[in-house]
Design a protein around this motif. Structure first.
Motif, PDB file in Angstrom:
ATOM      1  N   VAL A 143      13.623  -2.609   0.278  1.00  0.00           N
ATOM      2  CA  VAL A 143      13.438  -3.515   1.414  1.00  0.00           C
ATOM      3  C   VAL A 143      12.410  -4.588   1.059  1.00  0.00           C
ATOM      4  O   VAL A 143      12.603  -5.768   1.328  1.00  0.00           O
ATOM      5  CB  VAL A 143      12.990  -2.728   2.667  1.00  0.00           C
ATOM      6  CG1 VAL A 143      12.577  -3.688   3.784  1.00  0.00           C
ATOM      7  CG2 VAL A 143      14.105  -1.812   3.154  1.00  0.00           C
ATOM      8  N   ALA A 144      11.315  -4.181   0.408  1.00  0.00           N
ATOM      9  CA  ALA A 144      10.212  -5.102   0.122  1.00  0.00           C
ATOM     10  C   ALA A 144      10.568  -6.101  -0.988  1.00  0.00           C
ATOM     11  O   ALA A 144      10.234  -7.278  -0.892  1.00  0.00           O
ATOM     12  CB  ALA A 144       8.971  -4.309  -0.266  1.00  0.00           C
ATOM     13  N   THR A 145      11.236  -5.623  -2.039  1.00  0.00           N
ATOM     14  CA  THR A 145      11.461  -6.480  -3.200  1.00  0.00           C
ATOM     15  C   THR A 145      12.888  -7.002  -3.283  1.00  0.00           C
ATOM     16  O   THR A 145      13.150  -7.964  -4.009  1.00  0.00           O
ATOM     17  CB  THR A 145      11.161  -5.711  -4.501  1.00  0.00           C
ATOM     18  OG1 THR A 145      12.123  -4.648  -4.618  1.00  0.00           O
ATOM     19  CG2 THR A 145       9.770  -5.121  -4.492  1.00  0.00           C
ATOM     20  N   GLY A 146      13.815  -6.345  -2.586  1.00  0.00           N
ATOM     21  CA  GLY A 146      15.221  -6.727  -2.685  1.00  0.00           C
ATOM     22  C   GLY A 146      15.925  -6.057  -3.852  1.00  0.00           C
ATOM     23  O   GLY A 146      17.126  -6.214  -4.025  1.00  0.00           O
ATOM     24  N   ASN A 147      15.163  -5.316  -4.643  1.00  0.00           N
ATOM     25  CA  ASN A 147      15.746  -4.634  -5.795  1.00  0.00           C
ATOM     26  C   ASN A 147      15.753  -3.127  -5.585  1.00  0.00           C
ATOM     27  O   ASN A 147      14.869  -2.577  -4.931  1.00  0.00           O
ATOM     28  CB  ASN A 147      14.964  -4.956  -7.065  1.00  0.00           C
ATOM     29  CG  ASN A 147      15.021  -6.427  -7.389  1.00  0.00           C
ATOM     30  OD1 ASN A 147      16.045  -7.075  -7.185  1.00  0.00           O
ATOM     31  ND2 ASN A 147      13.920  -6.971  -7.857  1.00  0.00           N
ATOM     32  N   CYS A 148      16.747  -2.480  -6.174  1.00  0.00           N
ATOM     33  CA  CYS A 148      16.875  -1.032  -6.106  1.00  0.00           C
ATOM     34  C   CYS A 148      15.635  -0.379  -6.722  1.00  0.00           C
ATOM     35  O   CYS A 148      15.151  -0.823  -7.766  1.00  0.00           O
ATOM     36  CB  CYS A 148      18.133  -0.604  -6.863  1.00  0.00           C
ATOM     37  SG  CYS A 148      18.262   1.158  -7.143  1.00  0.00           S
ATOM     38  N   GLY A 149      15.127   0.679  -6.074  1.00  0.00           N
ATOM     39  CA  GLY A 149      13.948   1.381  -6.565  1.00  0.00           C
ATOM     40  C   GLY A 149      14.241   2.237  -7.783  1.00  0.00           C
ATOM     41  O   GLY A 149      13.315   2.742  -8.422  1.00  0.00           O
TER      42      GLY A 149
END
Ligand SMILES: [Zn+2]
Length: 110
Positions: free
Chosen positions: A96-102
């Motif tokens: 959610v914060a970065t737009g990238n998969c964790g």
């Protein structure tokens, strides 16, 4: 899926999971406490049939609870478009914060 949709999906899934987890913990907890109380009140020491039935049902309840917990890892969260791992909890918050998969670092949504 937009960031907003993605975030609300994760929030909804987390809320649903937390509620189910809370209810199940209450049910299993009450069953155990209830067993101890009923045992004291009714003195099941005399008749072991009820006590055994109660215990067996309690074990079944606990196994279902554990299976639901394990299963929730499969059903919970939103799947990543690239690695298909389900995003919830901290990896979900990262997404959610970065737009990238964790997990894989690829873009989790448009
Ligand atoms: Zn991924």
């Amino acid at each position: 899926m937009t960031r907003q949709e993605f975030a609300s999906q994760i929030r909804y899934q987390d809320k649903r999971f937390n509620r189910a987890f809370f209810i199940w913990t209450m049910v299993v907890g009450l069953w155990m406490v209830g067993g101890a109380l009923l045992d004291g009140l009714l003195n099941w020491g005399g008749s072991t049939v009820f006590r055994q039935a109660y215990l067996i049902f309690g074990i079944i309840l606990f196994v279902v609870y554990l299976m639901a917990l394990v299963g929730s890892g499969v059903l919970r969260g939103v799947p990543c478009r690239h690695c298909k791992k389900r995003l919830f909890g901290i990896p979900g918050q990262i997404a959610v914060a970065t737009g990238n998969c964790g997990y894989c670092g690829e873009k989790a949504f448009e």
